[in-house]
Design a protein around this motif. Structure first.
Motif, PDB file in Angstrom:
ATOM      1  N   VAL A   8       0.830  -1.203   0.000  1.00  0.00           N
ATOM      2  CA  VAL A   8       0.000   0.000   0.000  1.00  0.00           C
ATOM      3  C   VAL A   8       0.867   1.255   0.000  1.00  0.00           C
ATOM      4  O   VAL A   8       0.535   2.248  -0.654  1.00  0.00           O
ATOM      5  CB  VAL A   8      -0.947  -0.005   1.221  1.00  0.00           C
ATOM      6  CG1 VAL A   8      -1.701   1.311   1.319  1.00  0.00           C
ATOM      7  CG2 VAL A   8      -1.936  -1.158   1.118  1.00  0.00           C
ATOM      8  N   HIS A   9       1.995   1.219   0.721  1.00  0.00           N
ATOM      9  CA  HIS A   9       2.826   2.425   0.762  1.00  0.00           C
ATOM     10  C   HIS A   9       3.418   2.733  -0.616  1.00  0.00           C
ATOM     11  O   HIS A   9       3.667   3.899  -0.952  1.00  0.00           O
ATOM     12  CB  HIS A   9       3.935   2.290   1.815  1.00  0.00           C
ATOM     13  CG  HIS A   9       4.997   1.293   1.486  1.00  0.00           C
ATOM     14  ND1 HIS A   9       4.849  -0.048   1.703  1.00  0.00           N
ATOM     15  CD2 HIS A   9       6.235   1.439   0.957  1.00  0.00           C
ATOM     16  CE1 HIS A   9       5.941  -0.690   1.335  1.00  0.00           C
ATOM     17  NE2 HIS A   9       6.810   0.192   0.871  1.00  0.00           N
ATOM     18  N   ALA A  10       3.618   1.707  -1.451  1.00  0.00           N
ATOM     19  CA  ALA A  10       4.096   1.951  -2.815  1.00  0.00           C
ATOM     20  C   ALA A  10       2.980   2.540  -3.674  1.00  0.00           C
ATOM     21  O   ALA A  10       3.230   3.398  -4.529  1.00  0.00           O
ATOM     22  CB  ALA A  10       4.609   0.648  -3.428  1.00  0.00           C
ATOM     23  N   GLU A  15       0.536   7.245  -6.427  1.00  0.00           N
ATOM     24  CA  GLU A  15      -0.578   8.179  -6.633  1.00  0.00           C
ATOM     25  C   GLU A  15      -0.148   9.619  -6.379  1.00  0.00           C
ATOM     26  O   GLU A  15      -0.487  10.528  -7.140  1.00  0.00           O
ATOM     27  CB  GLU A  15      -1.744   7.801  -5.708  1.00  0.00           C
ATOM     28  CG  GLU A  15      -3.053   8.502  -6.008  1.00  0.00           C
ATOM     29  CD  GLU A  15      -3.105   9.929  -5.506  1.00  0.00           C
ATOM     30  OE1 GLU A  15      -3.793  10.761  -6.143  1.00  0.00           O
ATOM     31  OE2 GLU A  15      -2.452  10.227  -4.477  1.00  0.00           O
ATOM     32  N   ALA A  16       0.631   9.850  -5.322  1.00  0.00           N
ATOM     33  CA  ALA A  16       1.073  11.205  -5.002  1.00  0.00           C
ATOM     34  C   ALA A  16       2.023  11.741  -6.070  1.00  0.00           C
ATOM     35  O   ALA A  16       1.912  12.898  -6.495  1.00  0.00           O
ATOM     36  CB  ALA A  16       1.743  11.233  -3.629  1.00  0.00           C
ATOM     37  N   ALA A  17       2.949  10.914  -6.531  1.00  0.00           N
ATOM     38  CA  ALA A  17       3.893  11.355  -7.558  1.00  0.00           C
ATOM     39  C   ALA A  17       3.167  11.662  -8.862  1.00  0.00           C
ATOM     40  O   ALA A  17       3.505  12.623  -9.566  1.00  0.00           O
ATOM     41  CB  ALA A  17       4.962  10.281  -7.782  1.00  0.00           C
ATOM     42  N   ALA A  18       2.146  10.865  -9.201  1.00  0.00           N
ATOM     43  CA  ALA A  18       1.371  11.119 -10.416  1.00  0.00           C
ATOM     44  C   ALA A  18       0.559  12.402 -10.285  1.00  0.00           C
ATOM     45  O   ALA A  18       0.440  13.177 -11.237  1.00  0.00           O
ATOM     46  CB  ALA A  18       0.445   9.936 -10.697  1.00  0.00           C
ATOM     47  N   LEU A  30       4.113  13.146   1.736  1.00  0.00           N
ATOM     48  CA  LEU A  30       4.078  11.885   2.470  1.00  0.00           C
ATOM     49  C   LEU A  30       5.045  11.863   3.653  1.00  0.00           C
ATOM     50  O   LEU A  30       5.128  10.853   4.369  1.00  0.00           O
ATOM     51  CB  LEU A  30       4.405  10.728   1.521  1.00  0.00           C
ATOM     52  CG  LEU A  30       3.412  10.498   0.369  1.00  0.00           C
ATOM     53  CD1 LEU A  30       3.914   9.401  -0.557  1.00  0.00           C
ATOM     54  CD2 LEU A  30       2.030  10.168   0.897  1.00  0.00           C
ATOM     55  N   CYS A  31       5.786  12.979   3.837  1.00  0.00           N
ATOM     56  CA  CYS A  31       6.735  13.100   4.955  1.00  0.00           C
ATOM     57  C   CYS A  31       7.820  12.025   4.897  1.00  0.00           C
ATOM     58  O   CYS A  31       8.176  11.400   5.913  1.00  0.00           O
ATOM     59  CB  CYS A  31       5.999  13.041   6.295  1.00  0.00           C
ATOM     60  SG  CYS A  31       4.801  14.375   6.537  1.00  0.00           S
ATOM     61  N   ILE A  32       8.321  11.787   3.686  1.00  0.00           N
ATOM     62  CA  ILE A  32       9.448  10.883   3.500  1.00  0.00           C
ATOM     63  C   ILE A  32      10.473  11.592   2.621  1.00  0.00           C
ATOM     64  O   ILE A  32      10.197  12.666   2.070  1.00  0.00           O
ATOM     65  CB  ILE A  32       9.020   9.544   2.850  1.00  0.00           C
ATOM     66  CG1 ILE A  32       8.393   9.800   1.464  1.00  0.00           C
ATOM     67  CG2 ILE A  32       8.058   8.791   3.755  1.00  0.00           C
ATOM     68  CD1 ILE A  32       8.013   8.525   0.722  1.00  0.00           C
ATOM     69  N   THR A  33      11.651  10.996   2.470  1.00  0.00           N
ATOM     70  CA  THR A  33      12.671  11.600   1.616  1.00  0.00           C
ATOM     71  C   THR A  33      12.396  11.258   0.148  1.00  0.00           C
ATOM     72  O   THR A  33      11.754  10.238  -0.150  1.00  0.00           O
ATOM     73  CB  THR A  33      14.065  11.092   1.997  1.00  0.00           C
ATOM     74  OG1 THR A  33      14.137   9.682   1.721  1.00  0.00           O
ATOM     75  CG2 THR A  33      14.353  11.358   3.465  1.00  0.00           C
ATOM     76  N   PRO A  34      12.871  12.088  -0.789  1.00  0.00           N
ATOM     77  CA  PRO A  34      12.706  11.756  -2.211  1.00  0.00           C
ATOM     78  C   PRO A  34      13.306  10.406  -2.573  1.00  0.00           C
ATOM     79  O   PRO A  34      12.771   9.681  -3.408  1.00  0.00           O
ATOM     80  CB  PRO A  34      13.429  12.901  -2.921  1.00  0.00           C
ATOM     81  CG  PRO A  34      13.332  14.059  -1.978  1.00  0.00           C
ATOM     82  CD  PRO A  34      13.439  13.435  -0.614  1.00  0.00           C
ATOM     83  N   SER A  35      14.429  10.051  -1.939  1.00  0.00           N
ATOM     84  CA  SER A  35      15.036   8.751  -2.248  1.00  0.00           C
ATOM     85  C   SER A  35      14.146   7.606  -1.768  1.00  0.00           C
ATOM     86  O   SER A  35      14.044   6.565  -2.435  1.00  0.00           O
ATOM     87  CB  SER A  35      16.421   8.647  -1.615  1.00  0.00           C
ATOM     88  OG  SER A  35      16.345   8.749  -0.207  1.00  0.00           O
ATOM     89  N   ALA A  36      13.485   7.798  -0.622  1.00  0.00           N
ATOM     90  CA  ALA A  36      12.560   6.772  -0.132  1.00  0.00           C
ATOM     91  C   ALA A  36      11.373   6.629  -1.068  1.00  0.00           C
ATOM     92  O   ALA A  36      10.900   5.514  -1.343  1.00  0.00           O
ATOM     93  CB  ALA A  36      12.093   7.109   1.281  1.00  0.00           C
TER      94      ALA A  36
END
Length: 298
Positions: A8-10, A15-18, A30-36
């Motif tokens: 689900v996290h993928a 969805e957010a990147a799109a 999403l409060c994560i790093t771009p690399s994550a």
């Protein structure tokens, strides 16, 4: 045999990147790093055996497969989000997410939104913006107002209203050029271009056998187009509800009597075809149709 589902996290990362067209912005949401986030996208692509994004430098674009898969992912995430959980339904605030073109939001929606809240104070409205003609995929919103030709396959589409379009210019600009006494005098003027308000239909109504302008300032936002007219950049096409206050103040003046009664683009209320809408969404839709469908809106 159990079916291995994508994490689900993928899916949420995809969805957010799109939605943002940017890994960096999606990662921030999403409060994560771009690399994550990139790692989650790679994980999803490995699971699917297909690329969902084309990466060109810092920009990303959906592949054809990615566009089709996005519709499935959004529907699945919305189903999970909307599923009523025991003990939470009484506490959950009713809300409607609506996506609007910037000019419609600024000049038409915001001035009337108080009417909706007066009738339905129990419903929260969340407003999102998008650029007309550029992104035609229904986002995670419940309802969208689109400015276009009304051709949106597999979506419920209802025309709100049609306003005539006409030519305007600022008094300051008019003082810098030869008098514009008849439409053909526009050959001496700078015509501001926009894919949202093409000149060709107006030329035909005005009796001019002219081609669509291909040079000069182009602005694909109706509000910015009107601001460009106000600041003396040239002659542009507009509509009464956008220009009314500027005309009353004398910032811009209408030119000629010619107008396009049914311009090629209009405002449409759009939402997904679902067996049943949530009550608050249906309430909001009915209010929008009542408030904006009349051509004689106050």
């Amino acid at each position: 045999m159990a079916t291995r589902l994508p994490p689900v996290h993928a899916l949420t990362a995809f969805e957010a990147a799109a939605r943002f067209g940017s890994f960096a912005v999606a990662a921030e949401e999403l409060c994560i790093t771009p690399s994550a986030l990139s790692h989650r996208i790679r994980l999803l692509e490995e699971h699917l055996g297909e690329r969902v994004f084309l990466r060109e430098g810092r920009s990303v674009a959906l592949t054809e497969f990615g566009r089709r898969y996005l519709d499935v992912v959004r529907a699945a995430l919305r189903t999970l989000s909307d599923f009523p959980l025991p003990g939470r339904s009484s506490q959950q605030q009713m809300r409607v997410k609506v996506t609007l073109p910037p000019t419609f939001a600024r000049y038409m929606f915001m001035p009337r939104l108080a009417e909706f809240y007066a009738l339905h104070p129990e419903i929260d409205i969340e407003v999102y913006l998008f650029v007309p003609l550029y992104d035609l995929s229904l986002s995670e919103s419940d309802v969208e107002i689109r400015f276009g030709a009304g051709e949106y396959p597999n979506l419920v589409t209802r025309k709100l209203f049609v306003e005539p379009s006409f030519a305007v210019a600022s008094p300051d600009y008019l003082r810098t050029i030869a008098p514009l006494k008849k439409p053909e005098d526009l050959r001496h003027a700078r015509l501001l271009r926009s894919a949202l308000e093409p000149w060709q239909p107006w030329f035909e109504v005005a009796g001019l056998d002219w081609a669509e302008p291909v040079s000069g300032l182009r602005i694909d936002d109706l509000g910015l187009l009107l601001e460009a007219v106000k600041h003396g950049h040239g002659v542009g096409l507009t509509r009464q509800h956008f220009a009314q206050e500027m005309i009353e103040r004398g910032d811009v003046v209408r030119l000629f009597d010619a107008q396009v009664a049914t311009p090629p683009h209009a405002y449409y209320l759009v939402h997904e075809a679902m067996p049943s809408l949530r009550p608050e969404v249906e309430t909001f839709i009915q209010w929008m149709l009542s408030a904006f469908r009349s051509p004689a809106m106050a």
